[in-house]
Motif scaffolding. Structure first.
Motif, PDB file in Angstrom:
ATOM      1  N   LEU A 236       0.808  -1.211   0.009  1.00 53.41           N
ATOM      2  CA  LEU A 236      -0.043   0.015  -0.075  1.00 53.41           C
ATOM      3  C   LEU A 236       0.825   1.290   0.120  1.00 53.41           C
ATOM      4  O   LEU A 236       0.606   2.131  -0.600  1.00 53.41           O
ATOM      5  CB  LEU A 236      -0.775   0.015   1.313  1.00 53.41           C
ATOM      6  N   GLY A 237       2.152   1.219   0.954  1.00 56.48           N
ATOM      7  CA  GLY A 237       2.893   2.492   0.982  1.00 56.48           C
ATOM      8  C   GLY A 237       3.477   2.519  -0.272  1.00 56.48           C
ATOM      9  O   GLY A 237       3.785   3.795  -0.972  1.00 56.48           O
ATOM     10  N   LEU A 238       4.092   1.482  -1.229  1.00 55.99           N
ATOM     11  CA  LEU A 238       4.587   1.657  -2.341  1.00 55.99           C
ATOM     12  C   LEU A 238       3.900   2.167  -3.385  1.00 55.99           C
ATOM     13  O   LEU A 238       4.400   3.017  -4.447  1.00 55.99           O
ATOM     14  CB  LEU A 238       5.219   0.155  -2.760  1.00 55.99           C
ATOM     15  N   LEU A 239       2.552   1.828  -3.617  1.00 51.73           N
ATOM     16  CA  LEU A 239       1.855   2.371  -4.618  1.00 51.73           C
ATOM     17  C   LEU A 239       1.467   3.711  -4.352  1.00 51.73           C
ATOM     18  O   LEU A 239       1.162   4.335  -5.124  1.00 51.73           O
ATOM     19  CB  LEU A 239       0.426   1.398  -4.562  1.00 51.73           C
ATOM     20  N   ALA A 240       0.968   4.233  -2.953  1.00 49.45           N
ATOM     21  CA  ALA A 240       0.760   5.311  -2.472  1.00 49.45           C
ATOM     22  C   ALA A 240       1.911   6.384  -3.015  1.00 49.45           C
ATOM     23  O   ALA A 240       1.779   7.526  -3.452  1.00 49.45           O
ATOM     24  CB  ALA A 240       0.551   5.441  -1.074  1.00 49.45           C
ATOM     25  N   GLY A 241       3.198   5.759  -2.680  1.00 46.68           N
ATOM     26  CA  GLY A 241       4.242   6.964  -2.976  1.00 46.68           C
ATOM     27  C   GLY A 241       4.390   7.169  -4.698  1.00 46.68           C
ATOM     28  O   GLY A 241       4.623   8.029  -5.115  1.00 46.68           O
ATOM     29  N   ALA A 242       4.165   5.749  -5.495  1.00 47.36           N
ATOM     30  CA  ALA A 242       4.168   6.133  -6.773  1.00 47.36           C
ATOM     31  C   ALA A 242       3.063   6.809  -7.325  1.00 47.36           C
ATOM     32  O   ALA A 242       3.232   7.672  -8.193  1.00 47.36           O
ATOM     33  CB  ALA A 242       4.047   4.709  -7.507  1.00 47.36           C
ATOM     34  N   ALA A 243       1.722   6.661  -6.583  1.00 47.32           N
ATOM     35  CA  ALA A 243       0.725   7.766  -7.142  1.00 47.32           C
ATOM     36  C   ALA A 243       1.109   9.123  -6.780  1.00 47.32           C
ATOM     37  O   ALA A 243       0.845  10.064  -7.656  1.00 47.32           O
ATOM     38  CB  ALA A 243      -0.248   7.248  -6.291  1.00 47.32           C
ATOM     39  N   ALA A 244       1.661   9.333  -5.669  1.00 45.62           N
ATOM     40  CA  ALA A 244       2.014  10.496  -5.248  1.00 45.62           C
ATOM     41  C   ALA A 244       3.073  11.309  -6.351  1.00 45.62           C
ATOM     42  O   ALA A 244       2.925  12.459  -6.847  1.00 45.62           O
ATOM     43  CB  ALA A 244       2.645  10.876  -3.997  1.00 45.62           C
ATOM     44  N   PHE A 245       4.241  10.361  -6.577  1.00 45.25           N
ATOM     45  CA  PHE A 245       5.020  11.034  -7.639  1.00 45.25           C
ATOM     46  C   PHE A 245       4.356  11.469  -9.007  1.00 45.25           C
ATOM     47  O   PHE A 245       4.430  12.545  -9.499  1.00 45.25           O
ATOM     48  CB  PHE A 245       6.223  10.173  -8.090  1.00 45.25           C
ATOM     49  N   VAL A 246       3.380  10.460  -9.612  1.00 43.61           N
ATOM     50  CA  VAL A 246       2.863  10.576 -10.719  1.00 43.61           C
ATOM     51  C   VAL A 246       1.747  11.807 -10.778  1.00 43.61           C
ATOM     52  O   VAL A 246       1.778  12.480 -11.647  1.00 43.61           O
ATOM     53  CB  VAL A 246       1.824   9.686 -10.952  1.00 43.61           C
ATOM     54  N   ILE A 247       1.157  12.251  -9.653  1.00 39.04           N
ATOM     55  CA  ILE A 247       0.202  13.395  -9.386  1.00 39.04           C
ATOM     56  C   ILE A 247       1.041  14.557  -9.668  1.00 39.04           C
ATOM     57  O   ILE A 247       0.921  15.350 -10.311  1.00 39.04           O
ATOM     58  CB  ILE A 247      -0.652  13.255  -8.165  1.00 39.04           C
ATOM     59  N   ALA A 248       2.035  14.468  -8.448  1.00 40.35           N
ATOM     60  CA  ALA A 248       3.112  15.739  -8.793  1.00 40.35           C
ATOM     61  C   ALA A 248       3.755  15.943  -9.994  1.00 40.35           C
ATOM     62  O   ALA A 248       3.692  17.161 -10.690  1.00 40.35           O
ATOM     63  CB  ALA A 248       4.084  15.498  -7.711  1.00 40.35           C
TER      64      ALA A 248
END
Length: 243
Positions: A66-78
């Motif tokens: 969950l943390g891994l996917l959240a980190g990837a999503a945060a980067f993609v959004i930014a």
């Protein structure tokens, strides 16, 4: 905390070194491509064994995932918001763009990309220091910063910016990213094991997304055919440092 300062300065020093080299020398694109491929391999190894494996051991697969996917999503959004901001500032009706302005735009875009990629990487480095010195992640960040700042400095210099301005700009970026290491270490020290695992996995996801979006495409475009071998070499060096 002093260790975090040293690690932050060591990782960010590559930005200043690359800028100093870039105001005096224009490297072949294949050289920078191979360096980026080497850095990609090193980062893959480091985030696997220094970040995600630690998170997995602390809190299990679902929590770490969950943390891994959240980190990837945060980067993609930014990253998407940054791209829209940059493209929105361009004049779609302009028929001519000065060559110097275009080159300056490339340099500033690389500066923005390094900052966007570097913040999660350096925060991850600071978080990883809770469990001990992470030499593999330090080496991976160093080797990714060097070619990106080198290429960015060359583009800025070719646009007409003075060498002093170019170096000062990248120095400011280096200070910011060094502070991110200290911030990561300071905030991680008081976290519970579950929250720390989530932070490690989140940082790993952000780094992995930055690899797929920035480093590896550049390495593939400019570093062939040596990019594959360089990636393996970077992975091996980072793995040996982590062992």
């Amino acid at each position: 905390m002093l260790t975090a300062v040293y690690f932050g300065l060591a990782a960010s020093s590559a930005l200043v070194m690359g800028a100093l080299a870039g105001v005096r020398w224009s490297p072949p694109k294949r050289v920078t491509g191979v360096l980026l491929a080497f850095a990609s391999g090193a980062l893959i190894s480091a985030l696997t064994f220094e970040l995600f494996e630690e998170a997995f051991a602390m809190a299990g697969g679902w929590h770490a995932g969950l943390g891994l996917l959240a980190g990837a999503a945060a980067f993609v959004i930014a990253d998407t918001l940054l791209d829209k901001y940059v493209s929105g500032r361009a004049d779609p009706d302009a028929r001519e763009v000065a060559a110097s302005g275009a080159r300056r735009g490339v340099g500033l875009a690389l500066l923005a990309a390094v900052t966007l990629d570097g913040v999660p990487e350096n925060v991850a480095l600071g978080v990883s220091l809770v469990g001990g010195a992470s030499l593999s992640l330090l080496a991976a960040i160093f080797f990714s910063n060097l070619p990106e700042s080198l290429v960015g400095a060359v583009a800025m210099r070719n646009s007409g910016m003075s060498g002093r301005t170019v170096v000062s700009t990248w120095l400011a970026c280096a200070v910011l990213l060094a502070a991110a290491v200290v911030l990561g270490r300071a905030t991680a020290g008081g976290l519970s094991e579950d929250v720390l695992a989530l932070a490690l996995a989140f940082a790993g996801g952000a780094v992995l997304a930055s690899l797929a979006d920035t480093l590896m495409p550049e390495a593939f475009e400019h570093g062939r055919p040596l990019n594959a071998f360089a990636t393996a070499g970077g992975f091996f060096l980072s793995f040996m440092l982590a062992a």
